[in-house]
Scaffold this motif. Structure first.
Motif, PDB file in Angstrom:
ATOM      1  N   VAL A 123      38.247  -5.213   4.309  1.00  0.00           N
ATOM      2  CA  VAL A 123      39.312  -4.804   5.227  1.00  0.00           C
ATOM      3  C   VAL A 123      39.516  -3.300   5.090  1.00  0.00           C
ATOM      4  O   VAL A 123      40.259  -2.824   4.224  1.00  0.00           O
ATOM      5  CB  VAL A 123      40.619  -5.558   4.952  1.00  0.00           C
ATOM      6  N   GLN A 175      40.275   0.287   7.337  1.00  0.00           N
ATOM      7  CA  GLN A 175      40.730   0.863   8.609  1.00  0.00           C
ATOM      8  C   GLN A 175      40.453   2.359   8.598  1.00  0.00           C
ATOM      9  O   GLN A 175      41.050   3.107   7.823  1.00  0.00           O
ATOM     10  CB  GLN A 175      42.223   0.604   8.812  1.00  0.00           C
ATOM     11  N   LEU A 178      40.687   6.126   9.629  1.00  0.00           N
ATOM     12  CA  LEU A 178      41.698   7.026  10.186  1.00  0.00           C
ATOM     13  C   LEU A 178      41.065   8.409  10.338  1.00  0.00           C
ATOM     14  O   LEU A 178      41.305   9.301   9.516  1.00  0.00           O
ATOM     15  CB  LEU A 178      42.933   7.097   9.274  1.00  0.00           C
ATOM     16  N   ALA A 200      41.374   7.034   5.423  1.00  0.00           N
ATOM     17  CA  ALA A 200      41.085   5.618   5.626  1.00  0.00           C
ATOM     18  C   ALA A 200      42.085   4.789   4.832  1.00  0.00           C
ATOM     19  O   ALA A 200      42.667   5.254   3.846  1.00  0.00           O
ATOM     20  CB  ALA A 200      39.658   5.278   5.205  1.00  0.00           C
ATOM     21  N   GLU A 247      42.713  -2.587   2.364  1.00  0.00           N
ATOM     22  CA  GLU A 247      43.530  -3.679   1.860  1.00  0.00           C
ATOM     23  C   GLU A 247      42.910  -4.182   0.555  1.00  0.00           C
ATOM     24  O   GLU A 247      41.739  -4.567   0.525  1.00  0.00           O
ATOM     25  CB  GLU A 247      43.586  -4.811   2.897  1.00  0.00           C
ATOM     26  N   ARG A 294      53.490  -2.959   8.485  1.00  0.00           N
ATOM     27  CA  ARG A 294      52.183  -2.788   9.125  1.00  0.00           C
ATOM     28  C   ARG A 294      51.059  -3.293   8.229  1.00  0.00           C
ATOM     29  O   ARG A 294      51.003  -2.951   7.039  1.00  0.00           O
ATOM     30  CB  ARG A 294      51.929  -1.319   9.447  1.00  0.00           C
ATOM     31  N   VAL A 304      46.904  -3.582   7.224  1.00  0.00           N
ATOM     32  CA  VAL A 304      45.668  -2.810   7.364  1.00  0.00           C
ATOM     33  C   VAL A 304      44.768  -3.574   8.333  1.00  0.00           C
ATOM     34  O   VAL A 304      44.429  -4.729   8.095  1.00  0.00           O
ATOM     35  CB  VAL A 304      44.963  -2.621   6.009  1.00  0.00           C
ATOM     36  N   VAL A 305      44.430  -2.924   9.442  1.00  0.00           N
ATOM     37  CA  VAL A 305      43.643  -3.578  10.490  1.00  0.00           C
ATOM     38  C   VAL A 305      42.211  -3.052  10.431  1.00  0.00           C
ATOM     39  O   VAL A 305      41.990  -1.844  10.584  1.00  0.00           O
ATOM     40  CB  VAL A 305      44.239  -3.301  11.881  1.00  0.00           C
ATOM     41  N   PRO A 306      41.234  -3.913  10.190  1.00  0.00           N
ATOM     42  CA  PRO A 306      39.842  -3.428  10.149  1.00  0.00           C
ATOM     43  C   PRO A 306      39.498  -2.706  11.441  1.00  0.00           C
ATOM     44  O   PRO A 306      39.635  -3.256  12.535  1.00  0.00           O
ATOM     45  CB  PRO A 306      39.024  -4.719   9.995  1.00  0.00           C
ATOM     46  N   ARG A 307      39.096  -1.456  11.301  1.00  0.00           N
ATOM     47  CA  ARG A 307      38.818  -0.668  12.502  1.00  0.00           C
ATOM     48  C   ARG A 307      37.879   0.480  12.168  1.00  0.00           C
ATOM     49  O   ARG A 307      38.135   1.248  11.262  1.00  0.00           O
ATOM     50  CB  ARG A 307      40.114  -0.111  13.101  1.00  0.00           C
ATOM     51  N   GLN A 329      44.684   5.217  20.350  1.00  0.00           N
ATOM     52  CA  GLN A 329      44.180   6.466  19.790  1.00  0.00           C
ATOM     53  C   GLN A 329      44.859   7.667  20.439  1.00  0.00           C
ATOM     54  O   GLN A 329      45.473   7.564  21.509  1.00  0.00           O
ATOM     55  CB  GLN A 329      42.667   6.569  19.990  1.00  0.00           C
ATOM     56  N   ASN A 343      44.066   7.586  14.981  1.00  0.00           N
ATOM     57  CA  ASN A 343      44.926   6.467  15.315  1.00  0.00           C
ATOM     58  C   ASN A 343      46.241   7.005  15.869  1.00  0.00           C
ATOM     59  O   ASN A 343      46.827   7.924  15.303  1.00  0.00           O
ATOM     60  CB  ASN A 343      45.171   5.631  14.050  1.00  0.00           C
TER      61      ASN A 343
END
Length: 324
Positions: free
Chosen positions: A27, A29, A31, A36, A39, A166, A168-171, A213, A276
């Motif tokens: 996981v 994300q 940035l 970054a 998680e 919030r 942590v969103v895998p991105r 974004q 982001n």
């Protein structure tokens, strides 16, 4: 875990850092351009160690494999972890804040150190005697909302108290986004070109907002009859995905081209150095006209989501129109 890489890190090296993070946890994300989130809950059980040790593992691997040192902040929420990584002196280090120590650790820090509080917001808070995060946490949320505005005040008050739900969103965010227009025939700079450019601005703004974004810079590329092209990049005053901010800079770029009798065959508008949208500072504004435009923009986005992106478009632009 919030990871900060050195400033102006090349994109290819930044991607390699993200690969190192993926070795620690699935996981991750991104940035961009240099940060970054990771998680760690599942990673701690998998590696059988504590968070501080994982942070040190990351530093050793990034230095030995990439020659890059990183600053690693670890905490119970994104806000605490990001605030911790910013408090590390020097090119690298690891600072872990335990959940039960978060309030005591945040309390004495200056209010501008709280992740998400911009310079202007901090200045307003200091004017009212709120110099530390602990004092901000002690003030009623309603008071903070009156000082900073409803949304910004609520977020600042919650995060000073350690409230940040919030996840942590895998991105893996794209590094850029581009929209294009090709003219059916050779076209001189004028109303037709300006209308096409404005349409690209609207398309690009909608694309950025749907992705969540914001752009730090815009690049305008003009293709001319005969196969030649012109390209120029300028940075926005602050990251944005709003039509009005993009329009002003896009028109400045077009004016910088100094077109007279050049025949255009196409236009490309590209948003560069994307981040982001949550990381873009929301400054205090007393510009009611701008606030009205943002509300209208949100309404138009909802209409486009329901009836399609072509349901609302920009009006034709006068050839004498220029960005203010």
């Amino acid at each position: 875990m919030h990871v900060r890489c050195p400033d102006r890190l090349p994109e290819d090296v930044y991607r390699e850092v993200l690969e190192l993070l993926a070795d620690l946890s699935p996981v991750v994300q991104a940035l961009p351009p240099t940060c970054a989130l990771v998680e760690l809950k599942g990673a701690l059980r998998y590696h059988g160690t504590d968070a501080s040790h994982l942070g040190e593992m990351l530093r050793v691997r990034s230095i030995s494999r990439l020659g890059v040192d990183v600053r690693v902040g670890i905490g119970p929420t994104i806000t605490v972890a990001a605030t911790a990584s910013a408090q590390i002196d020097g090119p690298g280090g690891v600072l872990a804040v335990a959940p039960e120590q978060a309030a005591d650790w945040l309390g004495p820090l200056p209010v501008q150190a709280l992740h998400g509080v911009g310079p202007r917001q901090a200045a307003v808070l200091r004017d009212y005697g709120i110099h530390t995060i602990g004092l901000l946490a002690a003030v009623s949320p309603a008071t903070v909302q009156r000082l900073l505005g409803k949304k910004a005040g609520r977020l600042a008050a919650d995060r000073a108290r350690g409230i940040d739900p919030r996840p942590v969103v895998p991105r893996a965010l794209p590094a850029s986004a581009a929209v294009r227009h090709r003219f059916a025939r050779h076209t001189l700079d004028g109303a037709t070109v300006r209308t096409a450019l404005l349409d690209l601005v609207v398309q690009l703004g909608l694309l950025l907002r749907r992705r969540g974004q914001a752009a730090r810079a815009l690049t305008l590329t003009l293709a001319f009859a005969g196969g030649t092209s012109w390209e120029k990049t300028r940075r926005l005053p602050e990251p944005s995905g709003h039509d009005e901010d993009l329009r002003i800079l896009a028109y400045q770029l077009m004016d910088a081209a100094g077109l007279q009798r050049a025949r255009l065959t196409g236009i490309v508008l590209k948003a560069e150095d994307l981040i982001n949208a949550d990381q873009a500072a929301e400054q205090i504004s007393l510009d009611t006209a701008r606030e009205s435009r943002l509300v209208a923009e949100q309404a138009m986005d909802r209409i486009r989501d329901r009836f399609g992106p072509a349901s609302i478009g920009p009006a034709a632009v006068s050839p004498l129109h220029r960005a203010s």
